[in-house]
Write a protein that holds these residues in place. Structure first.
Motif, PDB file in Angstrom:
ATOM      1  N   LEU A 177      52.946  11.344  44.552  1.00 44.42           N
ATOM      2  CA  LEU A 177      51.815  13.077  44.533  1.00 44.42           C
ATOM      3  C   LEU A 177      51.342  12.371  46.220  1.00 44.42           C
ATOM      4  CD1 LEU A 177      50.457  13.735  41.129  1.00 44.42           C
ATOM      5  CD2 LEU A 177      52.108  14.897  42.226  1.00 44.42           C
ATOM      6  N   PHE A 178      51.153  13.533  47.129  1.00 48.73           N
ATOM      7  CA  PHE A 178      50.583  13.506  47.978  1.00 48.73           C
ATOM      8  C   PHE A 178      49.056  14.990  48.222  1.00 48.73           C
ATOM      9  CE2 PHE A 178      54.688  12.242  48.553  1.00 48.73           C
ATOM     10  CZ  PHE A 178      54.743  10.572  49.846  1.00 48.73           C
ATOM     11  N   VAL A 179      47.774  14.151  48.770  1.00 50.05           N
ATOM     12  CA  VAL A 179      47.141  14.867  49.270  1.00 50.05           C
ATOM     13  C   VAL A 179      46.600  14.925  50.201  1.00 50.05           C
ATOM     14  CG1 VAL A 179      44.484  15.724  48.650  1.00 50.05           C
ATOM     15  CG2 VAL A 179      46.240  15.215  46.175  1.00 50.05           C
ATOM     16  N   GLN A 180      46.685  15.119  51.502  1.00 50.72           N
ATOM     17  CA  GLN A 180      45.803  15.162  52.564  1.00 50.72           C
ATOM     18  C   GLN A 180      44.659  16.138  52.695  1.00 50.72           C
ATOM     19  OE1 GLN A 180      48.889  17.089  55.574  1.00 50.72           O
ATOM     20  NE2 GLN A 180      50.662  15.307  55.319  1.00 50.72           N
ATOM     21  N   VAL A 181      43.480  15.582  53.361  1.00 48.43           N
ATOM     22  CA  VAL A 181      42.303  16.381  53.280  1.00 48.43           C
ATOM     23  C   VAL A 181      41.958  16.295  54.767  1.00 48.43           C
ATOM     24  CG1 VAL A 181      39.518  16.344  52.696  1.00 48.43           C
ATOM     25  CG2 VAL A 181      41.717  15.974  50.702  1.00 48.43           C
ATOM     26  N   PHE A 182      41.688  17.818  55.655  1.00 45.62           N
ATOM     27  CA  PHE A 182      41.465  17.623  56.825  1.00 45.62           C
ATOM     28  C   PHE A 182      40.006  18.319  56.918  1.00 45.62           C
ATOM     29  CE2 PHE A 182      45.908  18.586  55.934  1.00 45.62           C
ATOM     30  CZ  PHE A 182      46.314  17.798  56.949  1.00 45.62           C
ATOM     31  N   ALA A 183      38.938  17.901  57.656  1.00 43.99           N
ATOM     32  CA  ALA A 183      37.901  17.906  58.063  1.00 43.99           C
ATOM     33  C   ALA A 183      37.160  17.990  59.277  1.00 43.99           C
ATOM     34  CB  ALA A 183      36.828  17.015  56.994  1.00 43.99           C
ATOM     35  N   ARG A 184      36.202  17.860  59.440  1.00 41.99           N
ATOM     36  CA  ARG A 184      35.615  17.629  61.019  1.00 41.99           C
ATOM     37  C   ARG A 184      33.939  18.190  60.004  1.00 41.99           C
ATOM     38  NH1 ARG A 184      35.016  22.971  63.376  1.00 41.99           N
ATOM     39  NH2 ARG A 184      32.511  24.137  63.348  1.00 41.99           N
ATOM     40  N   PRO A 185      33.582  16.413  60.258  1.00 43.83           N
ATOM     41  CA  PRO A 185      32.166  16.417  59.639  1.00 43.83           C
ATOM     42  C   PRO A 185      30.695  16.620  60.611  1.00 43.83           C
ATOM     43  CG  PRO A 185      32.871  14.584  60.572  1.00 43.83           C
ATOM     44  CD  PRO A 185      34.303  15.672  60.813  1.00 43.83           C
ATOM     45  N   VAL A 186      30.057  16.470  59.770  1.00 42.65           N
ATOM     46  CA  VAL A 186      28.202  17.174  60.478  1.00 42.65           C
ATOM     47  C   VAL A 186      27.738  16.284  59.343  1.00 42.65           C
ATOM     48  CG1 VAL A 186      26.561  18.825  60.237  1.00 42.65           C
ATOM     49  CG2 VAL A 186      28.993  19.428  60.175  1.00 42.65           C
ATOM     50  N   GLU A 187      27.160  15.544  60.772  1.00 48.21           N
ATOM     51  CA  GLU A 187      26.058  15.052  60.671  1.00 48.21           C
ATOM     52  C   GLU A 187      24.822  15.312  59.615  1.00 48.21           C
ATOM     53  OE1 GLU A 187      22.628  11.966  63.088  1.00 48.21           O
ATOM     54  OE2 GLU A 187      23.739  13.591  64.044  1.00 48.21           O
ATOM     55  N   LYS A 188      24.220  14.035  58.808  1.00 46.79           N
ATOM     56  CA  LYS A 188      23.252  14.754  58.090  1.00 46.79           C
ATOM     57  C   LYS A 188      22.032  14.367  58.572  1.00 46.79           C
ATOM     58  CE  LYS A 188      25.806  13.742  52.983  1.00 46.79           C
ATOM     59  NZ  LYS A 188      24.859  12.813  52.375  1.00 46.79           N
ATOM     60  N   GLU A 189      21.393  15.592  58.411  1.00 50.23           N
ATOM     61  CA  GLU A 189      19.727  15.693  59.258  1.00 50.23           C
ATOM     62  C   GLU A 189      19.192  15.924  57.726  1.00 50.23           C
ATOM     63  OE1 GLU A 189      21.193  17.470  63.784  1.00 50.23           O
ATOM     64  OE2 GLU A 189      21.493  18.836  62.315  1.00 50.23           O
ATOM     65  N   SER A 190      17.686  15.575  58.304  1.00 51.25           N
ATOM     66  CA  SER A 190      16.240  16.652  57.563  1.00 51.25           C
ATOM     67  C   SER A 190      16.198  17.681  58.512  1.00 51.25           C
ATOM     68  CB  SER A 190      14.683  15.624  58.363  1.00 51.25           C
ATOM     69  OG  SER A 190      14.983  15.105  59.285  1.00 51.25           O
ATOM     70  N   PRO A 191      15.451  18.446  58.070  1.00 47.50           N
ATOM     71  CA  PRO A 191      14.176  19.952  58.814  1.00 47.50           C
ATOM     72  C   PRO A 191      14.482  19.259  59.828  1.00 47.50           C
ATOM     73  CG  PRO A 191      14.081  19.803  56.483  1.00 47.50           C
ATOM     74  CD  PRO A 191      15.268  18.947  56.498  1.00 47.50           C
ATOM     75  N   SER A 192      13.961  18.696  60.153  1.00 51.53           N
ATOM     76  CA  SER A 192      12.218  18.102  60.971  1.00 51.53           C
ATOM     77  C   SER A 192      13.753  17.596  63.214  1.00 51.53           C
ATOM     78  CB  SER A 192      11.911  17.081  61.290  1.00 51.53           C
ATOM     79  OG  SER A 192      12.219  15.668  60.583  1.00 51.53           O
ATOM     80  N   GLU A 193      14.954  17.057  62.095  1.00 50.72           N
ATOM     81  CA  GLU A 193      15.879  15.902  62.896  1.00 50.72           C
ATOM     82  C   GLU A 193      17.048  17.621  63.780  1.00 50.72           C
ATOM     83  OE1 GLU A 193      16.791  11.882  60.544  1.00 50.72           O
ATOM     84  OE2 GLU A 193      17.748  13.445  60.414  1.00 50.72           O
ATOM     85  N   ALA A 194      16.706  18.094  62.997  1.00 52.93           N
ATOM     86  CA  ALA A 194      17.674  19.793  63.246  1.00 52.93           C
ATOM     87  C   ALA A 194      17.340  20.536  63.763  1.00 52.93           C
ATOM     88  CB  ALA A 194      18.561  19.775  62.010  1.00 52.93           C
TER      89      ALA A 194
END
Length: 312
Positions: A177-194
């Protein structure tokens, strides 16, 4: 004879990308109001990890290599291998085998969106391919000959891949059984950092258009900080219009050189997904105020909401 090779593909678009096809969701809206007009869940990190023996880990990397080889044939850049995505993929493969189902929606872990959230993985775009086959070459070949799966493999909106494999298929126990997961990750940020990064993006966007820097306005920033608490997480247009009217009324009582204000709202995962609206890129924009606060999406997953006031 081995059992046939079933495949299933899944695409999870980012909130911003979904907005492009379903604008009625109202996650991004800009309103312009003249001052004179008004008279002056799940918890993160609780997706269990499934261990894989060394030979299966080798197979998982081999499938990722096969994906990148197929991408290279089309002139596409390789995807970076992400062990966190592999953990998510392997969990789902193991879940399907143990609970005897073959689908993206799991009775125990939900959708890919849910699994990413439970693993604490922020992704602007997520895609998932499922396959059952005797070996890696047959699985990858079958996926590449299926339009939906091929589109996921050759997508240009993802940057990372993780592969999960378990021994023992649903159709035949001799299969994998195969599962491929693709993504474009996003950096976690606090509201002030963002917020700090969004201000930088606004300044850079104006400079790229040859527009002068306008800077933040103290009154507009204070207003944005006050009003964002009343902005719903789904960026409802009527609520945003109400915030705009409130902003206009308050600014009308202040001594400013503004003739109006444009009000923009957005829900994002991180600053990398934010695109400054046209109102802030207008030659008529004189100043702005921006606020960022924690929010939730429709499933209760973490997000950020942005309120932008553009003085005109």
């Amino acid at each position: 004879m081995f059992a046939g090779t079933p495949f299933c593909s899944y695409t999870l678009l980012s909130m911003r990308a979904r907005l492009a096809t379903t604008p009625s969701l109202g996650r991004r809206l800009v309103l312009t109001l003249p001052l004179a007009a008004l008279g002056c869940s799940s918890a993160e990190g609780d997706l269990p990890k499934v261990a894989a023996p060394p030979d299966v880990l080798t197979l998982e990397k081999a499938m990722a290599d096969a994906v990148n080889a197929d991408r290279a044939k089309q002139g596409l850049p390789p995807l970076a291998y992400d062990e966190r995505l592999a953990d998510i993929a392997r969990y789902h493969a193991n879940d399907m085998q143990k609970n005897r189902f073959f689908a993206h929606e799991s009775p125990t872990s939900g959708s890919l969106d849910d699994r990413l959230a439970k693993a604490g993985y922020l992704a602007a775009v997520g895609r998932e391919n499922l396959a059952e086959a005797l070996d890696v070459p047959r699985a990858e070949d079958g996926l590449m000959h299926s339009p939906g799966h091929r589109a996921n493999i050759l997508s240009n909106d993802v940057t990372h891949i993780g592969v999960g494999i378990v021994r023992g298929g649903i159709g035949d126990p001799r299969n994998l059984l195969f599962v491929q997961v693709f993504a474009r990750p996003v950096e976690k940020e606090s509201p002030s950092e963002a917020r700090a990064k969004l201000v930088g993006k606004i300044e850079a966007a104006r400079a790229a258009k040859g527009l002068p820097a306008i800077g933040e306005s103290g009154p507009l920033t204070e207003l944005a900080d006050t009003l964002i608490a009343d902005m719903p997480d789904d960026i409802d247009p009527s609520a945003l219009e109400g915030l705009g009217k409130t902003a206009v009324a308050k600014l009308g009582k202040m001594k400013t050189n503004l003739s109006g204000v444009a009000v923009g709202g957005a829900r994002i995962l991180g600053s990398s997904e934010y695109e400054p609206p046209q109102a802030i890129l207008s030659p008529g924009a004189k100043s702005f105020g921006i606020a960022v606060a924690d929010a939730k999406d429709e499933k209760g997953h973490p997000a950020l909401k942005v309120l932008l006031l553009v003085g005109q």
